[in-house]
Design an enzyme around this catalytic site. Structure first.
Site, mmCIF file in Angstrom:
data_model
loop_
_atom_site.group_PDB
_atom_site.id
_atom_site.type_symbol
_atom_site.label_atom_id
_atom_site.label_comp_id
_atom_site.label_asym_id
_atom_site.label_seq_id
_atom_site.Cartn_x
_atom_site.Cartn_y
_atom_site.Cartn_z
ATOM 1 N N LEU A 135 0.823 -1.215 0.000
ATOM 2 C CA LEU A 135 0.000 0.000 0.000
ATOM 3 C C LEU A 135 0.855 1.262 0.000
ATOM 4 O O LEU A 135 0.751 2.127 0.873
ATOM 5 C CB LEU A 135 -0.977 0.017 1.184
ATOM 6 C CG LEU A 135 -2.035 -1.088 1.193
ATOM 7 C CD1 LEU A 135 -2.950 -0.935 2.409
ATOM 8 C CD2 LEU A 135 -2.852 -1.095 -0.090
ATOM 9 N N TYR A 174 14.171 2.600 -13.821
ATOM 10 C CA TYR A 174 13.002 1.720 -13.740
ATOM 11 C C TYR A 174 13.157 0.508 -14.641
ATOM 12 O O TYR A 174 13.055 -0.639 -14.200
ATOM 13 C CB TYR A 174 11.731 2.488 -14.111
ATOM 14 C CG TYR A 174 10.596 1.578 -14.523
ATOM 15 C CD1 TYR A 174 10.113 0.610 -13.638
ATOM 16 C CD2 TYR A 174 10.016 1.659 -15.791
ATOM 17 C CE1 TYR A 174 9.082 -0.249 -14.008
ATOM 18 C CE2 TYR A 174 8.995 0.811 -16.161
ATOM 19 C CZ TYR A 174 8.528 -0.134 -15.274
ATOM 20 O OH TYR A 174 7.522 -0.984 -15.650
ATOM 21 N N ALA A 233 3.862 -6.792 -8.110
ATOM 22 C CA ALA A 233 4.415 -5.720 -7.273
ATOM 23 C C ALA A 233 5.651 -5.110 -7.918
ATOM 24 O O ALA A 233 6.598 -5.819 -8.251
ATOM 25 C CB ALA A 233 4.758 -6.256 -5.887
ATOM 26 N N THR A 247 7.569 -5.565 -18.283
ATOM 27 C CA THR A 247 7.262 -4.448 -19.177
ATOM 28 C C THR A 247 8.054 -4.528 -20.466
ATOM 29 O O THR A 247 9.140 -5.130 -20.517
ATOM 30 C CB THR A 247 7.591 -3.117 -18.471
ATOM 31 O OG1 THR A 247 7.484 -2.019 -19.385
ATOM 32 C CG2 THR A 247 9.018 -3.129 -17.928
ATOM 33 N N ASP A 248 7.533 -3.878 -21.510
ATOM 34 C CA ASP A 248 8.273 -3.796 -22.772
ATOM 35 C C ASP A 248 9.454 -2.831 -22.679
ATOM 36 O O ASP A 248 10.344 -2.835 -23.535
ATOM 37 C CB ASP A 248 7.358 -3.392 -23.925
ATOM 38 C CG ASP A 248 6.674 -2.042 -23.744
ATOM 39 O OD1 ASP A 248 6.855 -1.413 -22.676
ATOM 40 O OD2 ASP A 248 5.934 -1.631 -24.649
ATOM 41 N N GLU A 249 9.509 -2.036 -21.623
ATOM 42 C CA GLU A 249 10.589 -1.042 -21.503
ATOM 43 C C GLU A 249 11.952 -1.687 -21.295
ATOM 44 O O GLU A 249 12.982 -1.032 -21.484
ATOM 45 C CB GLU A 249 10.278 -0.053 -20.383
ATOM 46 C CG GLU A 249 9.047 0.791 -20.680
ATOM 47 C CD GLU A 249 8.882 1.951 -19.723
ATOM 48 O OE1 GLU A 249 9.898 2.584 -19.372
ATOM 49 O OE2 GLU A 249 7.733 2.236 -19.337
ATOM 50 N N LYS A 251 13.626 -3.580 -13.783
ATOM 51 C CA LYS A 251 12.718 -4.629 -14.265
ATOM 52 C C LYS A 251 13.474 -5.645 -15.117
ATOM 53 O O LYS A 251 13.196 -6.850 -15.058
ATOM 54 C CB LYS A 251 11.566 -4.014 -15.071
ATOM 55 C CG LYS A 251 10.546 -3.273 -14.236
ATOM 56 C CD LYS A 251 9.850 -4.171 -13.217
ATOM 57 C CE LYS A 251 8.886 -5.145 -13.876
ATOM 58 N NZ LYS A 251 8.156 -5.966 -12.875
#
Length: 333
Positions: free
Chosen positions: A35, A160, A82, A134-136, A164
């Site tokens: 949270l 970021y 997450a 992610t595609d990033e 990932k």
């Protein structure tokens, strides 16, 4: 039977919880979420079949807590949603991204590895660890480059996407080295209900309705592939049930648009459903601001693998998806 989902109070995670429970499956879904700013219990009000839903507040880096959940609920699957996911925040403060996306994923994998080793052979056959990415991680494309496939080299350009990418590599390593039955999905830009208002689409909708500036980085020509969040969640369910162990599946919306096109479409839709009191078009509020450092030019997903192998394709196009999204935020305000 049960599954454990991490980050289930966030944007994509909460939509997945809602979709899962709407299916009427005879399984408990356990949601572990810290949270933070990106997760809210408001996203999980009025759930269908809520007697099959358990919320636990906690950090994915908490080894003791996660082991307790594994021992108590004995899940047939762990789904890791997450993540710290906002590029701007990763530029301002990369440390939380390393902590959550890398160290947190490592903790989940270690706990899952030990738990998996205790299962009998029949349960081992059906257990899965699904990692949502992610595609990033693939970096940036030029205008005429072919779209990202699952074999595209990793070339992350922000803290970021680098965090990932690292988590993706850890997942692969645990499958290859320890035999943990993993699956990874790499998705394009999601949009839809319950998204944090710092992201482009909900930010533009909220600012437009307040009749304040609609900020667009640079010249607005950066291109993204847009995927409606419920389609993404359906894809994850498909991969979980029928994906090949150890494989990665790209999930895209088949909708490449510049950021300027996205904002203009929102403005034109709002002009129709909720006109400004001044009578002026919402696009008059568009304001170009200084570009983000290292802003990737283009992302594009080749989703042929998930389509041909698993029979998945998105139901929403951008026109239908953005209308549903705007309707949600209009109702929510």
């Amino acid at each position: 039977m049960s599954i454990i989902i991490t980050g289930g109070a966030g944007f994509i995670g909460s939509n997945f919880v809602r979709l899962w429970l709407s299916k009427g499956l005879n399984e408990t879904i356990v949601n572990l979420d810290k949270l933070t700013y990106a997760g809210s219990l408001e996203n999980l009000k009025d759930l269908p079949n809520s007697d099959q839903y358990v919320f636990v507040k906690g950090d994915i880096g908490d080894e003791k807590l996660f082991n307790q959940l594994l021992n108590e609920y004995k899940p047939r699957a762990i789904l890791n949603f997450a993540a710290e996911s906002h590029v701007d925040r990763s530029i301002d403060g990369p440390a939380e991204f390393i902590k959550t996306n890398i160290n947190g994923t490592f903790n989940l994998l270690e706990c899952a590895r030990k738990y998996y080793s205790t299962l009998d052979n029949n349960l081992k056959k059906t257990f899965r660890f699904l990692h949502v990415s992610t595609d990033e991680v693939y970096g940036s494309l030029e205008l005429n480059d072919p779209a990202f496939t699952e074999n595209h080299p990793y070339q992350p350009n922000s803290p970021y996407s680098a965090s990932k990418a690292s988590s993706d590599h850890l997942v692969r390593a645990y499958q290859h080295t320890f035999g943990l039955p993993t699956l990874t999905t790499n998705c394009s830009n999601n949009y839809g209900p319950f998204q944090n208002t710092e992201k482009l689409i909900p930010l533009v909708i909220h600012n437009a309705l307040k009749e304040i500036a609609l900020p667009i980085y640079g010249d607005g020509k950066n291109i993204r592939d847009w995927l409606y969040v419920t389609d993404h969640c359906e894809a994850i369910m498909t991969v979980l049930e029928t994906g090949r162990v150890g494989e990665t599946y790209n999930v895209g919306g088949n909708t490449e648009k510049t950021n300027l096109d996205v904002v203009t479409t929102i403005c034109e839709t709002l002009d129709q459903v909720k006109p400004r009191t001044t009578g002026k078009p919402y696009k008059d509020l568009i304001t170009f601001v200084k570009d983000r450092p290292g802003h990737d030019k283009r992302y594009a997903i080749n989703a042929n693998k998930i389509s041909s192998e698993l029979g998945f394709s998105p139901k929403e196009n951008f026109s239908s998806g953005i209308k549903k999204t705007i309707e949600f935020y209009l109702k929510d305000l």
